[in-house]
Write a protein that holds these residues in place. Structure first.
Motif, mmCIF file in Angstrom:
data_model
loop_
_atom_site.group_PDB
_atom_site.id
_atom_site.type_symbol
_atom_site.label_atom_id
_atom_site.label_comp_id
_atom_site.label_asym_id
_atom_site.label_seq_id
_atom_site.Cartn_x
_atom_site.Cartn_y
_atom_site.Cartn_z
ATOM 1 N N LYS A 1 -33.160 -89.310 -55.613
ATOM 2 C CA LYS A 1 -34.137 -89.869 -54.867
ATOM 3 C C LYS A 1 -34.344 -91.239 -55.471
ATOM 4 O O LYS A 1 -34.764 -91.229 -56.603
ATOM 5 N N GLU A 2 -34.317 -92.410 -54.430
ATOM 6 C CA GLU A 2 -34.632 -93.722 -54.976
ATOM 7 C C GLU A 2 -36.409 -93.873 -55.177
ATOM 8 O O GLU A 2 -37.010 -93.228 -54.309
ATOM 9 N N PRO A 3 -36.556 -94.385 -56.142
ATOM 10 C CA PRO A 3 -38.012 -94.352 -56.408
ATOM 11 C C PRO A 3 -38.743 -95.245 -55.392
ATOM 12 O O PRO A 3 -38.000 -96.280 -54.832
ATOM 13 N N SER A 4 -39.972 -95.495 -55.261
ATOM 14 C CA SER A 4 -40.605 -96.531 -54.161
ATOM 15 C C SER A 4 -40.654 -97.808 -54.645
ATOM 16 O O SER A 4 -40.497 -98.046 -55.834
ATOM 17 N N ALA A 5 -40.983 -98.585 -53.844
ATOM 18 C CA ALA A 5 -40.919 -100.050 -54.374
ATOM 19 C C ALA A 5 -42.258 -100.262 -55.425
ATOM 20 O O ALA A 5 -41.849 -101.076 -56.353
ATOM 21 N N ARG A 6 -43.318 -99.538 -55.288
ATOM 22 C CA ARG A 6 -44.311 -99.599 -56.380
ATOM 23 C C ARG A 6 -43.834 -99.188 -57.468
ATOM 24 O O ARG A 6 -44.292 -99.720 -58.698
ATOM 25 N N ALA A 7 -43.465 -97.954 -57.400
ATOM 26 C CA ALA A 7 -42.635 -97.443 -58.645
ATOM 27 C C ALA A 7 -41.688 -98.278 -59.513
ATOM 28 O O ALA A 7 -41.808 -98.515 -60.708
ATOM 29 N N ARG A 8 -40.815 -98.963 -58.571
ATOM 30 C CA ARG A 8 -39.926 -99.891 -59.347
ATOM 31 C C ARG A 8 -40.619 -101.184 -59.837
ATOM 32 O O ARG A 8 -40.289 -101.581 -60.805
ATOM 33 N N MET A 9 -41.836 -101.707 -59.140
ATOM 34 C CA MET A 9 -42.337 -102.796 -59.627
ATOM 35 C C MET A 9 -43.102 -102.478 -60.969
ATOM 36 O O MET A 9 -43.087 -103.209 -61.914
ATOM 37 N N LEU A 10 -43.619 -101.297 -60.996
ATOM 38 C CA LEU A 10 -44.434 -100.841 -62.227
ATOM 39 C C LEU A 10 -43.554 -100.655 -63.317
ATOM 40 O O LEU A 10 -43.755 -101.170 -64.394
ATOM 41 N N ALA A 11 -42.311 -100.206 -62.938
ATOM 42 C CA ALA A 11 -41.386 -99.764 -64.274
ATOM 43 C C ALA A 11 -41.228 -101.221 -64.846
ATOM 44 O O ALA A 11 -40.894 -101.329 -66.028
ATOM 45 N N ALA A 12 -40.826 -102.287 -63.932
ATOM 46 C CA ALA A 12 -40.366 -103.517 -64.289
ATOM 47 C C ALA A 12 -41.420 -104.279 -65.073
ATOM 48 O O ALA A 12 -41.105 -104.780 -66.109
ATOM 49 N N ARG A 13 -42.786 -103.973 -64.811
ATOM 50 C CA ARG A 13 -43.851 -104.695 -65.425
ATOM 51 C C ARG A 13 -43.814 -103.906 -66.710
ATOM 52 O O ARG A 13 -44.171 -105.037 -67.929
ATOM 53 N N TRP A 14 -43.786 -102.610 -66.676
ATOM 54 C CA TRP A 14 -44.055 -101.976 -67.969
ATOM 55 C C TRP A 14 -43.144 -102.247 -69.003
ATOM 56 O O TRP A 14 -43.283 -101.946 -70.204
ATOM 57 N N LYS A 15 -41.879 -102.221 -68.371
ATOM 58 C CA LYS A 15 -40.727 -102.524 -69.434
ATOM 59 C C LYS A 15 -40.850 -103.772 -70.323
ATOM 60 O O LYS A 15 -40.818 -103.768 -71.454
ATOM 61 N N ALA A 16 -41.530 -105.000 -69.760
ATOM 62 C CA ALA A 16 -41.795 -105.990 -70.522
ATOM 63 C C ALA A 16 -43.103 -105.883 -71.203
ATOM 64 O O ALA A 16 -43.321 -106.602 -72.302
ATOM 65 N N ASN A 17 -44.358 -105.278 -70.719
ATOM 66 C CA ASN A 17 -45.441 -105.317 -71.258
ATOM 67 C C ASN A 17 -46.147 -103.874 -70.856
ATOM 68 O O ASN A 17 -46.835 -103.588 -69.847
ATOM 69 N N PRO A 18 -45.845 -103.006 -71.809
ATOM 70 C CA PRO A 18 -46.254 -101.600 -71.539
ATOM 71 C C PRO A 18 -47.831 -101.540 -71.722
ATOM 72 O O PRO A 18 -48.530 -102.096 -72.428
ATOM 73 N N PRO A 19 -48.432 -100.391 -70.884
ATOM 74 C CA PRO A 19 -49.840 -100.523 -70.782
ATOM 75 C C PRO A 19 -50.355 -99.828 -72.180
ATOM 76 O O PRO A 19 -49.710 -99.068 -72.614
ATOM 77 N N GLU A 20 -51.639 -100.241 -72.251
ATOM 78 C CA GLU A 20 -52.252 -99.374 -73.370
ATOM 79 C C GLU A 20 -52.602 -98.061 -73.186
ATOM 80 O O GLU A 20 -53.073 -97.601 -71.757
ATOM 81 N N PRO A 21 -52.563 -96.950 -73.980
ATOM 82 C CA PRO A 21 -52.751 -95.650 -73.683
ATOM 83 C C PRO A 21 -54.393 -95.733 -73.110
ATOM 84 O O PRO A 21 -55.254 -96.327 -73.877
ATOM 85 N N GLN A 22 -54.753 -94.805 -72.351
ATOM 86 C CA GLN A 22 -56.091 -94.534 -71.724
ATOM 87 C C GLN A 22 -56.312 -93.398 -72.036
ATOM 88 O O GLN A 22 -55.644 -92.277 -71.733
ATOM 89 N N PRO A 23 -57.576 -92.898 -72.408
ATOM 90 C CA PRO A 23 -58.392 -91.533 -72.554
ATOM 91 C C PRO A 23 -58.386 -90.761 -71.173
ATOM 92 O O PRO A 23 -58.513 -91.575 -70.257
ATOM 93 N N PHE A 24 -58.210 -89.590 -71.226
ATOM 94 C CA PHE A 24 -58.239 -88.781 -69.567
ATOM 95 C C PHE A 24 -59.901 -89.023 -69.389
ATOM 96 O O PHE A 24 -60.024 -89.493 -68.280
ATOM 97 N N ARG A 25 -60.826 -88.989 -70.074
ATOM 98 C CA ARG A 25 -62.266 -89.222 -69.854
ATOM 99 C C ARG A 25 -62.647 -90.475 -70.534
ATOM 100 O O ARG A 25 -62.269 -90.959 -71.319
ATOM 101 N N ALA A 26 -63.755 -91.084 -69.863
ATOM 102 C CA ALA A 26 -64.067 -92.269 -70.257
ATOM 103 C C ALA A 26 -64.991 -92.048 -71.656
ATOM 104 O O ALA A 26 -65.411 -90.849 -72.102
#
Length: 87
Positions: free
Chosen positions: A24-49
């Protein structure tokens, strides 16, 4: 068979065929985030604040006292207003 029923059957067949696809082809948003995160991965976030960011909670007794005090004040104001009202 009416043409409308024929279209519904074809659509149902197409949906079953599409749902059964192995890839199944990923959605446009999933493709956009994958491309963005490939160049600049997000910081890990805790589950709770973090506790530093969470406001200090009041004791349930303080909240109860505020509510009951507000009700008592309203009763007193209404009673005073009725006492002062001309008959």
């Amino acid at each position: 068979m009416p043409e409308h029923d024929h279209d519904d059957q074809e659509r149902e067949f197409d949906l079953r065929w599409a749902d059964g696809a192995e890839h199944k082809e990923p959605s446009a948003r999933a493709r956009m985030l994958a491309a963005r995160w490939k160049a600049n991965p997000p910081e890990p976030q805790p589950f709770r604040a973090d506790p530093d960011h969470v406001g200090r909670r009041r004791s349930p007794w303080v909240s109860t006292a505020i509510v009951l005090g507000s009700i008592a004040a309203i009763i007193l104001v209404l009673g005073y207003a009725q006492f002062r009202a001309p008959y």
